[in-house]
Design a protein around this motif. Structure first.
Motif, PDB file in Angstrom:
ATOM      1  N   LEU A   8      24.964  45.906  38.768  1.00 24.93           N
ATOM      2  CA  LEU A   8      25.166  45.022  37.618  1.00 24.93           C
ATOM      3  C   LEU A   8      24.826  43.560  37.872  1.00 24.93           C
ATOM      4  CD1 LEU A   8      28.542  46.352  36.116  1.00 24.93           C
ATOM      5  CD2 LEU A   8      26.204  47.066  35.607  1.00 24.93           C
ATOM      6  N   ALA A   9      24.827  43.121  39.121  1.00 23.59           N
ATOM      7  CA  ALA A   9      24.694  41.686  39.402  1.00 23.59           C
ATOM      8  C   ALA A   9      23.427  41.080  38.816  1.00 23.59           C
ATOM      9  CB  ALA A   9      24.754  41.449  40.909  1.00 23.59           C
ATOM     10  N   ASP A  10      22.323  41.810  38.838  1.00 25.21           N
ATOM     11  CA  ASP A  10      21.057  41.261  38.363  1.00 25.21           C
ATOM     12  C   ASP A  10      21.047  41.019  36.851  1.00 25.21           C
ATOM     13  OD1 ASP A  10      20.048  41.273  40.908  1.00 25.21           O
ATOM     14  OD2 ASP A  10      18.906  43.129  40.679  1.00 25.21           O
ATOM     15  N   TYR A  11      22.035  41.578  36.141  1.00 25.69           N
ATOM     16  CA  TYR A  11      22.074  41.412  34.684  1.00 25.69           C
ATOM     17  C   TYR A  11      22.972  40.255  34.247  1.00 25.69           C
ATOM     18  CZ  TYR A  11      19.976  46.068  34.632  1.00 25.69           C
ATOM     19  OH  TYR A  11      19.150  47.148  34.826  1.00 25.69           O
ATOM     20  N   LEU A  12      23.608  39.592  35.221  1.00 26.38           N
ATOM     21  CA  LEU A  12      24.592  38.557  34.889  1.00 26.38           C
ATOM     22  C   LEU A  12      24.209  37.226  35.518  1.00 26.38           C
ATOM     23  CD1 LEU A  12      27.863  40.613  35.511  1.00 26.38           C
ATOM     24  CD2 LEU A  12      26.736  40.177  33.312  1.00 26.38           C
ATOM     25  N   ARG A  61      30.030  35.200  38.655  1.00 29.13           N
ATOM     26  CA  ARG A  61      31.055  34.788  39.633  1.00 29.13           C
ATOM     27  C   ARG A  61      32.292  35.671  39.511  1.00 29.13           C
ATOM     28  NH1 ARG A  61      29.071  29.741  37.917  1.00 29.13           N
ATOM     29  NH2 ARG A  61      30.815  29.422  36.479  1.00 29.13           N
ATOM     30  N   TRP A  62      32.666  36.027  38.281  1.00 31.32           N
ATOM     31  CA  TRP A  62      33.809  36.922  38.094  1.00 31.32           C
ATOM     32  C   TRP A  62      33.545  38.271  38.739  1.00 31.32           C
ATOM     33  CZ3 TRP A  62      34.132  41.730  35.915  1.00 31.32           C
ATOM     34  CH2 TRP A  62      35.439  42.250  35.788  1.00 31.32           C
ATOM     35  N   LEU A  63      32.351  38.831  38.508  1.00 33.07           N
ATOM     36  CA  LEU A  63      32.031  40.149  39.072  1.00 33.07           C
ATOM     37  C   LEU A  63      32.039  40.103  40.592  1.00 33.07           C
ATOM     38  CD1 LEU A  63      31.156  43.074  38.290  1.00 33.07           C
ATOM     39  CD2 LEU A  63      28.807  42.319  38.711  1.00 33.07           C
ATOM     40  N   GLU A  64      31.516  39.027  41.166  1.00 32.56           N
ATOM     41  CA  GLU A  64      31.503  38.910  42.625  1.00 32.56           C
ATOM     42  C   GLU A  64      32.917  38.929  43.187  1.00 32.56           C
ATOM     43  OE1 GLU A  64      29.358  36.174  46.049  1.00 32.56           O
ATOM     44  OE2 GLU A  64      29.765  35.297  44.083  1.00 32.56           O
ATOM     45  N   GLN A  65      33.821  38.220  42.533  1.00 30.04           N
ATOM     46  CA  GLN A  65      35.209  38.200  42.995  1.00 30.04           C
ATOM     47  C   GLN A  65      35.867  39.562  42.795  1.00 30.04           C
ATOM     48  OE1 GLN A  65      37.712  35.414  40.914  1.00 30.04           O
ATOM     49  NE2 GLN A  65      39.289  35.445  42.491  1.00 30.04           N
ATOM     50  N   ALA A  66      35.619  40.195  41.647  1.00 26.44           N
ATOM     51  CA  ALA A  66      36.246  41.478  41.346  1.00 26.44           C
ATOM     52  C   ALA A  66      35.762  42.588  42.259  1.00 26.44           C
ATOM     53  CB  ALA A  66      35.976  41.860  39.884  1.00 26.44           C
ATOM     54  N   CYS A  67      34.537  42.449  42.780  1.00 26.87           N
ATOM     55  CA  CYS A  67      33.940  43.489  43.631  1.00 26.87           C
ATOM     56  C   CYS A  67      33.995  43.142  45.109  1.00 26.87           C
ATOM     57  CB  CYS A  67      32.495  43.747  43.221  1.00 26.87           C
ATOM     58  SG  CYS A  67      32.298  44.486  41.589  1.00 26.87           S
ATOM     59  N   ALA A  68      34.647  42.055  45.471  1.00 31.27           N
ATOM     60  CA  ALA A  68      34.729  41.670  46.883  1.00 31.27           C
ATOM     61  C   ALA A  68      35.451  42.754  47.677  1.00 31.27           C
ATOM     62  CB  ALA A  68      35.460  40.343  47.006  1.00 31.27           C
ATOM     63  N   PRO A  69      35.088  42.926  48.938  1.00 30.40           N
ATOM     64  CA  PRO A  69      35.746  43.959  49.752  1.00 30.40           C
ATOM     65  C   PRO A  69      37.253  43.796  49.791  1.00 30.40           C
ATOM     66  CG  PRO A  69      33.806  43.109  50.864  1.00 30.40           C
ATOM     67  CD  PRO A  69      34.024  42.220  49.677  1.00 30.40           C
TER      68      PRO A  69
END
Length: 255
Positions: free
Chosen positions: A234-238, A244-252
């Motif tokens: 999904l990252a390439d679509y945002l 930034r929200w998705l990166e935090q939500a998907c962090a290890p």
């Protein structure tokens, strides 16, 4: 609650292939989340506050497919009971998603995987764990299902089914974790052909609701692998704040 419904429909309408919602969105805040098939109305429309749980079960019809997903979200300061119960439900969701089973297996033979952790604490839910999903039809479809009641139809490669255990506490809150999964081959052995599930739905689970005291290392690994897939797909679509929200939500996730 109705703002949640309207926002989801508005976002979907931005896609050229969107042809409407696949069913009426369930947006249940607090005690409304404990009503399994609740849909907000102008009379019941609850105001969201920075506390409690919001259950959202929603889906759309697109030219390339039909969706159905449920997420339970903390709006702030989750209680120990909310985290514990959410994690019990999620553990069942993961157990079913990770299942490997011989060809010819029926949904009723897998249903206990999703309920086992709830049952150990004298808890359960009264709806099925999985229903078939077709294309531009009624979303809740056969011929397959995953539920306590016997269904003679075996799970076969190519079938799309939901994985959605839940827990509902009257006048308190409701919890459900739902992804769609595709039945695929898992390989052949001397004992025959085996099958497994490929997860199709892509959206993070709320890390604020995790009770690490009852999560195993394997379950944390599954969550990290799943979130890594969500991010990569999904990252390439945002961009900007959503990215930034998705990166935090998907962090290890680590203990």
């Amino acid at each position: 609650e109705l703002d949640v419904v309207d926002t989801l429909s508005h976002c979907r309408a931005a896609h050229a292939s969107y042809r409407g919602d696949s069913f009426g969105t369930i947006a249940g805040y607090g005690a409304h989340g404990a009503i399994v098939h609740y849909e907000p109305t102008p009379e019941s429309n609850a105001t969201l506050r920075p506390e409690g749980l919001l259950l959202v079960d929603t889906g759309g019809q697109y030219l390339y497919g039909t969706t159905d997903i449920t997420r339970t979200i903390s709006l702030g300061n989750p209680t120990d009971d909310e985290r514990h119960d959410f994690t019990l439900v999620l553990k069942g969701h993961i157990a079913l998603a990770r299942a490997v089973f011989p060809e010819g297996t029926r949904g009723a033979q897998l249903d206990v995987l999703a309920r086992q952790y709830l049952w150990q604490e004298g808890k359960t839910y009264l709806h099925g764990t999985g229903h078939g999903v077709g294309f531009f039809l009624n979303v809740h479809e056969g011929p397959q299902s995953i539920r306590l009641q016997e269904n003679p139809v075996a799970l076969r490669p190519g079938m799309v089914t939901s994985d959605e255990p839940g827990l509902y506490l009257s006048d308190r809150y409701g919890i459900r974790c739902e992804n769609l999964v595709l039945t695929v081959g898992a390989g052949d052995t001397e004992h025959g052909r085996f099958l497994k599930f490929e997860v199709l739905s892509l959206f993070p689970f709320d890390r604020n609701l995790l009770d690490f005291s009852i999560l195993t290392d394997d379950e944390i690994m599954w969550l990290n692998d799943y979130h890594r897939k969500v991010w990569s797909e999904l990252a390439d679509y945002l961009q900007g704040a959503p990215l930034r929200w998705l990166e935090q939500a998907c962090a290890p996730i680590s203990r």
